[in-house]
Design a protein around this motif. Structure first.
Motif, PDB file in Angstrom:
ATOM      1  N   ARG A  10      21.730 -15.657 -19.567  1.00 55.91           N
ATOM      2  CA  ARG A  10      20.729 -16.469 -19.860  1.00 55.91           C
ATOM      3  C   ARG A  10      19.356 -15.918 -20.321  1.00 55.91           C
ATOM      4  O   ARG A  10      18.778 -15.667 -21.130  1.00 55.91           O
ATOM      5  CB  ARG A  10      20.535 -17.637 -19.415  1.00 55.91           C
ATOM      6  N   TYR A  11      18.690 -15.150 -19.205  1.00 55.36           N
ATOM      7  CA  TYR A  11      17.631 -14.462 -19.318  1.00 55.36           C
ATOM      8  C   TYR A  11      17.833 -12.891 -18.641  1.00 55.36           C
ATOM      9  O   TYR A  11      18.472 -12.953 -17.741  1.00 55.36           O
ATOM     10  CB  TYR A  11      16.321 -15.394 -18.543  1.00 55.36           C
ATOM     11  N   CYS A  12      16.826 -12.009 -19.248  1.00 50.46           N
ATOM     12  CA  CYS A  12      16.726 -10.838 -18.609  1.00 50.46           C
ATOM     13  C   CYS A  12      15.316 -10.367 -18.512  1.00 50.46           C
ATOM     14  O   CYS A  12      14.444 -10.963 -18.914  1.00 50.46           O
ATOM     15  CB  CYS A  12      17.440  -9.952 -19.490  1.00 50.46           C
ATOM     16  N   ARG A  13      14.956  -8.990 -17.833  1.00 57.44           N
ATOM     17  CA  ARG A  13      13.829  -8.817 -17.782  1.00 57.44           C
ATOM     18  C   ARG A  13      13.785  -7.374 -17.425  1.00 57.44           C
ATOM     19  O   ARG A  13      15.160  -6.791 -17.335  1.00 57.44           O
ATOM     20  CB  ARG A  13      13.117  -9.499 -16.462  1.00 57.44           C
ATOM     21  N   ILE A  14      12.634  -6.699 -17.243  1.00 57.49           N
ATOM     22  CA  ILE A  14      12.722  -5.076 -17.252  1.00 57.49           C
ATOM     23  C   ILE A  14      11.680  -4.860 -15.976  1.00 57.49           C
ATOM     24  O   ILE A  14      10.708  -5.613 -16.008  1.00 57.49           O
ATOM     25  CB  ILE A  14      12.296  -4.325 -18.609  1.00 57.49           C
ATOM     26  N   HIS A  15      12.046  -4.000 -15.175  1.00 56.55           N
ATOM     27  CA  HIS A  15      11.218  -3.512 -14.078  1.00 56.55           C
ATOM     28  C   HIS A  15       9.699  -3.158 -14.521  1.00 56.55           C
ATOM     29  O   HIS A  15       9.612  -2.582 -15.590  1.00 56.55           O
ATOM     30  CB  HIS A  15      11.792  -2.604 -13.423  1.00 56.55           C
ATOM     31  N   ASP A  16       8.726  -3.600 -13.797  1.00 54.85           N
ATOM     32  CA  ASP A  16       7.466  -3.168 -14.237  1.00 54.85           C
ATOM     33  C   ASP A  16       7.010  -1.733 -14.572  1.00 54.85           C
ATOM     34  O   ASP A  16       6.309  -1.407 -15.362  1.00 54.85           O
ATOM     35  CB  ASP A  16       6.243  -3.905 -13.288  1.00 54.85           C
ATOM     36  N   ILE A  17       7.697  -1.027 -13.471  1.00 52.53           N
ATOM     37  CA  ILE A  17       7.450   0.288 -13.600  1.00 52.53           C
ATOM     38  C   ILE A  17       8.067   0.893 -14.974  1.00 52.53           C
ATOM     39  O   ILE A  17       7.619   1.790 -15.339  1.00 52.53           O
ATOM     40  CB  ILE A  17       8.002   1.042 -12.296  1.00 52.53           C
ATOM     41  N   LEU A  18       9.328   0.667 -15.063  1.00 51.69           N
ATOM     42  CA  LEU A  18      10.128   0.894 -16.205  1.00 51.69           C
ATOM     43  C   LEU A  18       9.438   0.489 -17.600  1.00 51.69           C
ATOM     44  O   LEU A  18       8.932   1.222 -18.657  1.00 51.69           O
ATOM     45  CB  LEU A  18      11.460   0.369 -16.263  1.00 51.69           C
ATOM     46  N   ARG A  19       8.847  -0.644 -17.480  1.00 55.33           N
ATOM     47  CA  ARG A  19       8.017  -1.164 -18.660  1.00 55.33           C
ATOM     48  C   ARG A  19       6.910  -0.165 -18.893  1.00 55.33           C
ATOM     49  O   ARG A  19       6.545  -0.044 -20.132  1.00 55.33           O
ATOM     50  CB  ARG A  19       7.622  -2.665 -18.502  1.00 55.33           C
ATOM     51  N   GLU A  20       6.184   0.150 -17.831  1.00 53.53           N
ATOM     52  CA  GLU A  20       4.849   1.269 -18.005  1.00 53.53           C
ATOM     53  C   GLU A  20       5.372   2.322 -18.814  1.00 53.53           C
ATOM     54  O   GLU A  20       4.728   2.945 -19.687  1.00 53.53           O
ATOM     55  CB  GLU A  20       4.160   1.696 -16.855  1.00 53.53           C
ATOM     56  N   LEU A  23      -2.368   2.493 -14.646  1.00 51.94           N
ATOM     57  CA  LEU A  23      -0.907   3.067 -14.084  1.00 51.94           C
ATOM     58  C   LEU A  23      -0.048   3.886 -14.972  1.00 51.94           C
ATOM     59  O   LEU A  23       0.440   4.900 -14.705  1.00 51.94           O
ATOM     60  CB  LEU A  23      -0.071   1.858 -13.473  1.00 51.94           C
ATOM     61  N   GLY A  24       0.068   3.289 -16.112  1.00 51.10           N
ATOM     62  CA  GLY A  24       0.769   3.943 -17.122  1.00 51.10           C
ATOM     63  C   GLY A  24       0.156   5.329 -17.640  1.00 51.10           C
ATOM     64  O   GLY A  24       0.744   6.278 -17.711  1.00 51.10           O
ATOM     65  N   GLY A  25      -1.206   5.306 -17.278  1.00 51.23           N
ATOM     66  CA  GLY A  25      -2.004   6.626 -17.925  1.00 51.23           C
ATOM     67  C   GLY A  25      -1.757   7.480 -16.693  1.00 51.23           C
ATOM     68  O   GLY A  25      -1.597   8.674 -16.967  1.00 51.23           O
ATOM     69  N   GLU A  26      -1.713   7.188 -15.574  1.00 56.61           N
ATOM     70  CA  GLU A  26      -1.243   7.948 -14.320  1.00 56.61           C
ATOM     71  C   GLU A  26       0.127   8.765 -14.401  1.00 56.61           C
ATOM     72  O   GLU A  26       0.236  10.134 -14.072  1.00 56.61           O
ATOM     73  CB  GLU A  26      -1.055   7.305 -12.816  1.00 56.61           C
ATOM     74  N   MET A  27       0.874   8.017 -15.182  1.00 56.48           N
ATOM     75  CA  MET A  27       2.248   8.560 -15.286  1.00 56.48           C
ATOM     76  C   MET A  27       2.264   9.620 -16.472  1.00 56.48           C
ATOM     77  O   MET A  27       3.387  10.528 -16.513  1.00 56.48           O
ATOM     78  CB  MET A  27       3.327   7.535 -15.560  1.00 56.48           C
ATOM     79  N   GLU A  28       1.404   9.758 -17.236  1.00 55.53           N
ATOM     80  CA  GLU A  28       1.347  10.501 -18.415  1.00 55.53           C
ATOM     81  C   GLU A  28       0.681  11.957 -17.876  1.00 55.53           C
ATOM     82  O   GLU A  28       0.716  12.876 -18.809  1.00 55.53           O
ATOM     83  CB  GLU A  28       0.452   9.818 -19.498  1.00 55.53           C
ATOM     84  N   GLY A  29       0.211  11.833 -16.677  1.00 55.94           N
ATOM     85  CA  GLY A  29      -0.392  13.282 -16.284  1.00 55.94           C
ATOM     86  C   GLY A  29       0.638  14.044 -15.497  1.00 55.94           C
ATOM     87  O   GLY A  29       1.533  13.931 -15.748  1.00 55.94           O
ATOM     88  N   ILE A  30      -0.232  14.600 -14.620  1.00 54.33           N
ATOM     89  CA  ILE A  30       0.759  15.464 -13.705  1.00 54.33           C
ATOM     90  C   ILE A  30       0.595  15.074 -12.399  1.00 54.33           C
ATOM     91  O   ILE A  30      -0.626  14.571 -11.712  1.00 54.33           O
ATOM     92  CB  ILE A  30       0.306  16.961 -13.746  1.00 54.33           C
ATOM     93  N   GLY A  31       1.538  15.205 -11.598  1.00 54.98           N
ATOM     94  CA  GLY A  31       1.422  14.802 -10.235  1.00 54.98           C
ATOM     95  C   GLY A  31       2.621  13.760  -9.792  1.00 54.98           C
ATOM     96  O   GLY A  31       3.938  13.811 -10.530  1.00 54.98           O
ATOM     97  N   LYS A  32       2.523  12.848  -8.825  1.00 58.12           N
ATOM     98  CA  LYS A  32       3.352  12.290  -8.340  1.00 58.12           C
ATOM     99  C   LYS A  32       4.029  11.144  -9.327  1.00 58.12           C
ATOM    100  O   LYS A  32       5.008  10.734  -9.163  1.00 58.12           O
ATOM    101  CB  LYS A  32       3.208  11.749  -6.842  1.00 58.12           C
ATOM    102  N   LEU A  33       3.172  10.425  -9.819  1.00 63.63           N
ATOM    103  CA  LEU A  33       3.537   9.256 -10.652  1.00 63.63           C
ATOM    104  C   LEU A  33       4.116   9.926 -11.914  1.00 63.63           C
ATOM    105  O   LEU A  33       5.094   9.446 -12.648  1.00 63.63           O
ATOM    106  CB  LEU A  33       2.278   8.587 -11.108  1.00 63.63           C
ATOM    107  N   GLU A  34       3.724  11.145 -12.583  1.00 68.71           N
ATOM    108  CA  GLU A  34       4.466  11.761 -13.598  1.00 68.71           C
ATOM    109  C   GLU A  34       5.759  12.036 -13.127  1.00 68.71           C
ATOM    110  O   GLU A  34       6.985  11.860 -14.041  1.00 68.71           O
ATOM    111  CB  GLU A  34       3.831  12.854 -14.001  1.00 68.71           C
ATOM    112  N   ARG A  35       6.255  12.351 -11.592  1.00 71.58           N
ATOM    113  CA  ARG A  35       7.347  12.816 -11.400  1.00 71.58           C
ATOM    114  C   ARG A  35       8.427  11.246 -11.560  1.00 71.58           C
ATOM    115  O   ARG A  35       9.665  11.570 -11.895  1.00 71.58           O
ATOM    116  CB  ARG A  35       7.428  13.063  -9.881  1.00 71.58           C
ATOM    117  N   VAL A  36       7.839  10.234 -11.135  1.00 71.36           N
ATOM    118  CA  VAL A  36       8.485   9.096 -11.244  1.00 71.36           C
ATOM    119  C   VAL A  36       9.126   8.744 -12.663  1.00 71.36           C
ATOM    120  O   VAL A  36      10.378   8.163 -13.026  1.00 71.36           O
ATOM    121  CB  VAL A  36       7.438   7.463 -10.890  1.00 71.36           C
ATOM    122  N   LYS A  37       8.117   8.996 -13.680  1.00 67.58           N
ATOM    123  CA  LYS A  37       8.464   8.922 -15.302  1.00 67.58           C
ATOM    124  C   LYS A  37       9.524   9.893 -15.386  1.00 67.58           C
ATOM    125  O   LYS A  37      10.432   9.331 -16.232  1.00 67.58           O
ATOM    126  CB  LYS A  37       7.199   9.209 -16.097  1.00 67.58           C
TER     127      LYS A  37
END
Length: 924
Positions: free
Chosen positions: A495-505, A399-413
């Protein structure tokens, strides 16, 4: 990110030149000053260069060189400090040692001087390229690249259309709520702000409301302004004027073109006067932008509306300052809504082939209800063959690699990265550091900020402690919708925090690009990049033979390691020239002893050995002169050596064990060495055993303490303890625990001055009465009393405290009645009443406990009846009843009973009984 590396280095260089002036020769000092000045001149250029680097390979390489030379400079500085600034005690042997070291270090000095000269040459070359690129690529000093940001922002507008065309689910209810706010009866100008993380569909929601016919016909004038990061007031006002004149079908007057900002605002205000208008300000980033433009909107009684979308909570709340204004938070899609949206786009309907359901749900889980991510990933999967399961598996793995390319997931990044690019450099480092944590990890907020501090990410600020500054950083990242709060304390603390999975990628990608953090999920370390700075291990690494890869390592962070070979493997890694390590996090690791190699880490600031099986701390701990944080919570350590007193920079010392025993638990502290009061820098101390009068007196020397836990207190310690507590004026949290259950805590002695900032107080042991000084703790928000066995009603002493939100009374009262008077405990959210064996009744007057949300009653002899007046607790969300009679429980389940009617409006009721050594729980 290169800007942040350089900025932190510049601070280090200035401090180094100040602190090491006596150890530096004249030539070395001048060369370091040159490096500092040249990097300082490049810093202003770096942020703009980084905005262009994706499109310009030359800039990308130049930025990499700047980052690497900054890293190498930092390494050389720390190597110099390690070799020439070590602490040596007095005495003949130490003087002989100094002479020996000075002779030995002649060669080391030459080696470091050579490295500095090499770095200076690299900086000269980089500086020359900086001046050339500044003219070639038309990058100015400061400010963002308008064209670059504008191109990315156009993607957001395009995605708003994409979201709309996709028949987005889950929008009906927020749309209804927003329309109600816009079309309410308020005649004055009203601001309605919609806030949430990028990609949640804020623009889509507001667009649908704006274009709704019910809304349209209620207003004479309609306009939509995109504000964004590139906001220019004059351009925005001219755009608005053009839209206003389009509304009335007339050309814009020619004089508008030559107007300045003030005249443009006056022109708009005059046009809108006495008109009912709705204006959308889409993608507002800074409150300053709102402050600049808001005076163009007249405060008439025509029922006009301004609607704002923003990612930043402070911007949303800062624009909603009037009583009739409204802030609406966007929510993530539910699991059902996410699945419906996913199937609509991926399969064209709501029917997923059975063989793809499991992999589809696993992919969807990564999206965590973020509409933009669901739509983008669904769009990719819609093009895949439904018969080839391996293609879908590959998407999940990469999934992370898909965001490094071009296309719809790169737009999310790119869209989510707008928020990252808007951060100041120090917050960028803090956000990228979150990539060290595993997916779906619930991050302890306190632990996170301590790591940021140890890493050097926190800039000192006058009048604030470093912890307060770090907590401000965390709050700002939450404010900007980049970090999510996983759990609040009852007092509102995080007390606790987290990061969204997509943002983490996405931050994993950026962190890897910037060589900030390398994350390993297992395998051979030969796959790691060269010269890694921080290593986070989420699985067992079997091969540590390539030590050169770890020469520059600053942080080693390992999560819940249980491999039996881990201890020997860790020793091999630590012995591999890890001279510069500053952070070592081994929480939950399979360790019985601390490897000797740890005590050679001169620069170590942070050492976490919590929940390990470590049994002792050797005297070599005294070598860690730069250690600031030592965590041994949950280990088997019961005593600290006298050499711990050499750690003069130690700010937090955490050594205690909380053991479970039946339905209660005990807290075991550690035996401190004599003269513990010499650790004057301590701000947090958990939990120190009191075994002599001297320890009690030494506590008064910890004047910086903000949190303190003391165990094994006896009655005789009371007077001296109260005297010492009067010296701790910075105290925020205090835990006092008696040596045994029947031992009296004698706290009815004056404390002067009162620790006026105390927020948390826990008392474990018998009390003759509630200490008199407790009445004066105006900031107190939490009080826990265990085994107090008071004869007087404690509520009389506590109900006047204005900020109490959480109370636990565990075996704390031996009376028969508890009476909550009207007007008492006006902020209390949680009340736990446990093991009050003599208690026969609890009465709640109308007007008492108006905000109580959680009520726990356990092991009390209440003659099987609910508190009288429980029906008056209108805010009660959860009622927990432990060890109550079965007949009484059956009456609660009988819908015709009086008891049932009292609790019918409570959303959640938990019943539990202690059976076979554990709680058997069920919900009514």
């Amino acid at each position: 990110m290169a800007e942040s590396v350089v900025a932190f280095l510049l601070n280090e260089l200035s401090a180094f030149l100040h602190d090491q002036i006596t150890n530096l020769g004249g030539g070395l000092k001048q060369e370091i000053q040159f490096i500092r000045d040249e990097l300082g001149s490049m810093r202003a250029f770096l942020r703009d260069a980084e905005a262009k680097e994706d499109d310009v390979s030359e800039l990308q390489e130049w930025i990499r060189q700047v980052r690497e030379v900054a890293y190498d400079t930092e390494d050389v500085l720390d190597e110099f400090i390690m070799r020439f600034s070590r602490y040596h005690p007095d005495g003949f042997c130490s003087r002989a040692r100094k002479i020996y070291c000075s002779i030995k270090n002649i060669r080391a000095r030459r080696d470091i001087s050579s490295k500095i000269r090499s770095i200076k040459s690299r900086v000269e070359y980089i500086s020359a390229r900086h001046k050339r690129y500044q003219s070639i690529y038309s990058i100015s000093k400061g400010g963002s690249s308008y064209v670059e940001v504008e191109n990315v922002e156009s993607l957001i507008r395009g995605n708003a259309i994409l979201l709309e065309d996709a028949n987005l689910v889950g929008i009906a209810e927020p749309k209804r709520e927003l329309i109600l706010q816009i079309l309410d009866d308020s005649p004055t100008l009203k601001v309605v702000s919609v806030v949430g993380m990028g990609g949640l569909g804020k623009t889509t929601l507001v667009k649908r409301v704006y274009e709704d016919t019910t809304v349209k016909r209620q207003f004479q004038i309609h306009a939509w302004l995109t504000i964004s990061q590139t906001f220019h007031m004059k351009a925005a006002l001219k755009d608005l004027i053009q839209q206003l004149y389009n509304e009335i079908g007339e050309p814009v007057p020619q004089q508008v073109e030559s107007m300045d900002g003030d005249k443009l605002r006056a022109f708009v205000k005059d046009f809108l006067q006495e008109k009912r208008y709705i204006i959308v300000l889409d993608d507002l980033w800074k409150l300053d932008s709102w402050e600049a433009i808001k005076y163009a909107f007249p405060e008439s009684n025509c029922g006009s509306r301004i609607t704002i979308t923003t990612r930043i909570t402070d911007t949303a709340s800062g624009s909603c300052t009037k009583s009739n204004d409204c802030l609406q938070k966007m929510k993530f899609l539910s699991s059902e809504e996410s699945w419906t949206l996913f199937c609509n786009i991926t399969f064209g309907d709501n029917c997923c082939p059975p063989h793809l359901e499991d992999i589809s749900r696993r992919i969807l889980k990564k999206c965590e209800g973020l509409p933009l991510a669901i739509i983008s990933i669904s769009g990719v999967l819609a093009l895949k063959k439904k018969s080839k399961l391996e293609e879908w598996e590959m998407i999940l793995r990469s999934l992370g690699g898909e965001m490094e390319g071009i296309g719809k997931l790169e737009r999310v990044k790119k869209i989510l990265f707008l928020s990252y690019n808007d951060l100041p450099f120090f917050l960028q480092s803090c956000l990228l550091y979150m990539s060290t944590y595993p997916e779906d990890f619930k991050i302890t907020a306190n632990e996170l900020i301590k790591q940021w501090i140890a890493e050097g990410f926190i800039l000192e600020r006058e009048g604030m402690t470093i912890v307060e500054v770090a907590m401000g950083y965390l709050n700002e990242l939450i404010n900007r919708s980049l970090i999510q709060v996983a759990e609040f304390g009852y007092d509102g603390s995080i007390r606790y925090c987290r990061i969204h999975d997509i943002l983490r990628e996405i931050i994993l990608i950026k962190s890897r690009e910037q060589n900030l953090v390398t994350v390993s999920t297992g395998g051979d370390c030969s796959r790691f990049p060269n010269n890694i700075r921080r290593l986070a291990i989420h699985g067992f690494i079997e091969d540590y033979h390539e030590y050169n890869r770890f020469r520059h390592l600053r942080s080693l962070i390992i999560f819940t390691h249980t491999n039996p070979l881990f201890e020997s493997s860790l020793s091999k890694l630590l012995s591999g020239a890890l001279k510069l390590l500053t952070v070592l996090h081994l929480e939950g690791a399979e360790l019985k002893s601390i490897p000797d190699e740890v005590f050679r880490l001169f620069h170590l600031r942070y050492l976490n050995l919590s929940n390990t099986s470590v049994e002792s701390v050797p005297k070599s701990i005294g070598k860690l002169q730069n250690l600031e944080y030592l965590n041994l919570i949950g280990s088997n350590v019961m005593e600290l050596p006298i050499c711990i007193l050499k750690l003069r920079k130690l700010r937090e010392l955490l050594v205690y064990h909380q053991g479970n025993y039946s339905k209660n638990y005990e807290i075991r502290g550690f035996k401190a060495p004599r003269e513990i009061g010499r650790l004057r820098s301590l701000q947090v101390l958990y939990s120190i055993d009191i075994d002599n009068d001297k320890i009690v007196r030494d506590i008064a020397k910890f004047t910086q303490l903000r949190e303190l836990s003391i165990t094994k207190l006896s009655r005789e310690d009371g007077k001296e303890l109260c005297s010492s507590l009067g010296k701790l004026t910075n105290l925020r949290k205090l835990y006092l625990i008696s040596i045994k259950e029947d031992e009296i805590l004698d706290l009815n002695h004056p404390i002067s001055p009162i620790p006026q900032f105390l927020q948390v107080l826990e008392l474990r042991g018998r009390l003759e009465k509630v200490p008199r000084w407790v009445h004066s703790l105006q900031c107190l928000s939490i009080i826990y009393m265990f085994g107090s066995r008071l004869r007087e009603d404690p509520l009389e002493s506590l109900q006047g405290l204005p900020n109490l939100v959480d109370i636990v009374l565990n075996k704390a009262y031996e009376g028969k009645k508890l009476y909550f008077k009207a007007g008492g405990f006006q902020k209390l959210k949680r009340l736990e009443v446990t093991r009050l064996q003599q208690l026969k009744s609890v009465t709640v007057e109308k007007g008492a406990l108006p905000y109580l949300q959680f009520l726990v009653i356990a092991d009390c002899n209440l003659v099987n009846e609910l508190p009288w007046g429980i029906e008056n607790l209108n805010k009660l969300q959860c009622l927990e009843l432990y060890d109550m009679d079965n007949e009484f429980i059956m009456s609660l389940q009988d819908k015709g009973s009086e008891e049932y009617q009292k609790v019918a409006g409570i959303p959640e009721i938990l019943i539990a009984n202690w059976i076979d050594g554990k709680w058997d729980k069920r919900y009514l």
